[in-house]
Design a protein around this motif. Structure first.
Motif, PDB file in Angstrom:
ATOM      1  N   ALA A 154       0.816  -1.223   0.000  1.00 35.81           N
ATOM      2  CA  ALA A 154       0.000   0.000   0.000  1.00 35.81           C
ATOM      3  C   ALA A 154       0.845   1.266   0.000  1.00 35.81           C
ATOM      4  O   ALA A 154       0.424   2.302  -0.527  1.00 35.81           O
ATOM      5  CB  ALA A 154      -0.948  -0.001   1.191  1.00 35.81           C
ATOM      6  N   VAL A 155       2.034   1.195   0.589  1.00 32.32           N
ATOM      7  CA  VAL A 155       2.887   2.389   0.666  1.00 32.32           C
ATOM      8  C   VAL A 155       3.928   2.420  -0.452  1.00 32.32           C
ATOM      9  O   VAL A 155       4.772   3.315  -0.480  1.00 32.32           O
ATOM     10  CB  VAL A 155       3.591   2.461   2.039  1.00 32.32           C
ATOM     11  N   HIS A 176      -3.632 -14.110 -19.141  1.00 35.43           N
ATOM     12  CA  HIS A 176      -3.538 -13.747 -17.727  1.00 35.43           C
ATOM     13  C   HIS A 176      -3.330 -15.004 -16.881  1.00 35.43           C
ATOM     14  O   HIS A 176      -4.276 -15.558 -16.323  1.00 35.43           O
ATOM     15  CB  HIS A 176      -4.798 -12.986 -17.291  1.00 35.43           C
ATOM     16  N   GLN A 177      -2.077 -15.433 -16.805  1.00 41.62           N
ATOM     17  CA  GLN A 177      -1.723 -16.671 -16.114  1.00 41.62           C
ATOM     18  C   GLN A 177      -0.906 -16.438 -14.844  1.00 41.62           C
ATOM     19  O   GLN A 177      -0.547 -17.395 -14.160  1.00 41.62           O
ATOM     20  CB  GLN A 177      -0.921 -17.583 -17.064  1.00 41.62           C
ATOM     21  N   CYS A 178      -0.586 -15.181 -14.559  1.00 41.40           N
ATOM     22  CA  CYS A 178       0.198 -14.852 -13.371  1.00 41.40           C
ATOM     23  C   CYS A 178      -0.565 -13.832 -12.533  1.00 41.40           C
ATOM     24  O   CYS A 178      -1.483 -13.167 -13.019  1.00 41.40           O
ATOM     25  CB  CYS A 178       1.566 -14.287 -13.754  1.00 41.40           C
ATOM     26  N   ALA A 179      -0.171 -13.708 -11.254  1.00 42.50           N
ATOM     27  CA  ALA A 179      -0.911 -12.835 -10.335  1.00 42.50           C
ATOM     28  C   ALA A 179       0.000 -11.790  -9.700  1.00 42.50           C
ATOM     29  O   ALA A 179       1.194 -12.022  -9.487  1.00 42.50           O
ATOM     30  CB  ALA A 179      -1.578 -13.670  -9.243  1.00 42.50           C
ATOM     31  N   THR A 180      -0.601 -10.647  -9.398  1.00 39.18           N
ATOM     32  CA  THR A 180       0.112  -9.556  -8.725  1.00 39.18           C
ATOM     33  C   THR A 180      -0.699  -9.055  -7.547  1.00 39.18           C
ATOM     34  O   THR A 180      -1.920  -9.234  -7.477  1.00 39.18           O
ATOM     35  CB  THR A 180       0.350  -8.369  -9.677  1.00 39.18           C
ATOM     36  N   TYR A 181       0.025  -8.402  -6.603  1.00 38.63           N
ATOM     37  CA  TYR A 181      -0.624  -7.667  -5.531  1.00 38.63           C
ATOM     38  C   TYR A 181      -0.362  -6.177  -5.760  1.00 38.63           C
ATOM     39  O   TYR A 181       0.783  -5.756  -5.913  1.00 38.63           O
ATOM     40  CB  TYR A 181      -0.078  -8.060  -4.168  1.00 38.63           C
ATOM     41  N   GLY A 182      -1.450  -5.404  -5.820  1.00 32.47           N
ATOM     42  CA  GLY A 182      -1.370  -3.955  -5.851  1.00 32.47           C
ATOM     43  C   GLY A 182      -2.323  -3.477  -4.785  1.00 32.47           C
ATOM     44  O   GLY A 182      -2.166  -3.787  -3.613  1.00 32.47           O
ATOM     45  N   LYS A 183      -3.358  -2.751  -5.216  1.00 34.96           N
ATOM     46  CA  LYS A 183      -4.418  -2.415  -4.268  1.00 34.96           C
ATOM     47  C   LYS A 183      -5.210  -3.668  -3.907  1.00 34.96           C
ATOM     48  O   LYS A 183      -5.824  -3.748  -2.856  1.00 34.96           O
ATOM     49  CB  LYS A 183      -5.326  -1.354  -4.862  1.00 34.96           C
ATOM     50  N   ASP A 184      -5.205  -4.620  -4.829  1.00 32.77           N
ATOM     51  CA  ASP A 184      -5.858  -5.898  -4.571  1.00 32.77           C
ATOM     52  C   ASP A 184      -5.134  -6.984  -5.360  1.00 32.77           C
ATOM     53  O   ASP A 184      -4.158  -6.714  -6.063  1.00 32.77           O
ATOM     54  CB  ASP A 184      -7.352  -5.836  -4.945  1.00 32.77           C
ATOM     55  N   LEU A 185      -5.589  -8.197  -5.240  1.00 37.04           N
ATOM     56  CA  LEU A 185      -5.005  -9.330  -5.958  1.00 37.04           C
ATOM     57  C   LEU A 185      -5.643  -9.417  -7.340  1.00 37.04           C
ATOM     58  O   LEU A 185      -6.867  -9.415  -7.470  1.00 37.04           O
ATOM     59  CB  LEU A 185      -5.265 -10.615  -5.176  1.00 37.04           C
ATOM     60  N   SER A 186      -4.826  -9.474  -8.376  1.00 38.25           N
ATOM     61  CA  SER A 186      -5.379  -9.514  -9.731  1.00 38.25           C
ATOM     62  C   SER A 186      -4.503 -10.371 -10.642  1.00 38.25           C
ATOM     63  O   SER A 186      -3.327 -10.620 -10.356  1.00 38.25           O
ATOM     64  CB  SER A 186      -5.496  -8.095 -10.301  1.00 38.25           C
TER      65      SER A 186
END
Length: 209
Positions: free
Chosen positions: A143-144, A180-190
């Motif tokens: 988040a930061v 879209h086979q991989c995942a990231t964390y930003g503001k949420d999981l996508s």
């Protein structure tokens, strides 16, 4: 004229000679040991044993390069300020510690494969999240920081799996594209294409000293 063969020595004579030779060697060995003991008498008292050990330990340290001794003392100083009990746990510089693990949040951006390789070079893995507490820890740090971070979560068929092999049980915001086979964390999981440039999060166990 034929040469006459010399008669062979009886077997019992050969056995006697061998026995005498072995006995002579043992006598020489025992005499040598007695001589050494007389020249260097042993003192088996516990006090002297400790003193001898300390002296040998000092000699050993004298043979260690100074840079290794400095590193050893630095680790001892670090542990003295943080250790609780007999074991000191700590993380490398620029890593964050949480619940016995170390976490590295990259500043560089690259595809999922390059992020995974960078973690392996650091003797770590792209993060696989185990529980809610660890998830909250990651989300607070993300988040930061700016951007999205690759994690060790990929799609296989219609399911998602962590790098540890565990099946992902929650819902993930995913586009319909097959890329879209991989995942990231930003503001949420996508879900994202594994070829997009993102930051990444590495995880490994704390070093123990």
């Amino acid at each position: 004229m034929r040469r006459l063969k010399k008669p062979k020595a009886p077997a019992q004579y050969l056995s006697v000679v061998l026995v005498i030779a072995v006995v002579a060697l043992k006598v020489v060995e025992i005499s040598a040991l007695v001589f050494i003991v007389k020249k260097n008498p042993c003192n088996i008292t516990s006090e002297n044993a400790v003193q001898n050990f300390q002296n040998e330990d000092k000699k050993l340290h004298l043979n260690i390069p100074q840079k290794y001794l400095d590193a050893y003392n630095a680790i001892k100083d670090l542990c003295a300020a943080t250790v609780t009990g007999t074991v000191c746990e700590f993380c490398p510089l620029n890593w964050d510690a949480f619940n016995g693990n170390c976490y590295f949040f990259s500043e560089d951006r690259n595809n999922w494969s390059m992020g995974n390789s960078d973690c392996q070079r650091r003797n770590a893995e792209l993060i696989s999240i185990k529980d809610v507490k660890e998830k909250d820890f990651i989300l607070k740090h993300v988040a930061v920081k700016n951007g999205h971070f690759w994690i060790g979560l990929t799609k296989s068929g219609s399911n998602w799996f962590w790098k540890t092999g565990e099946k992902f049980q929650e819902n993930i915001r995913s586009a319909t594209s097959e890329e879209h086979q991989c995942a990231t964390y930003g503001k949420d999981l996508s879900a994202e294409s594994c070829f997009n440039p993102n930051k990444w999060i590495c995880k490994k166990n704390m070093s123990r000293f």
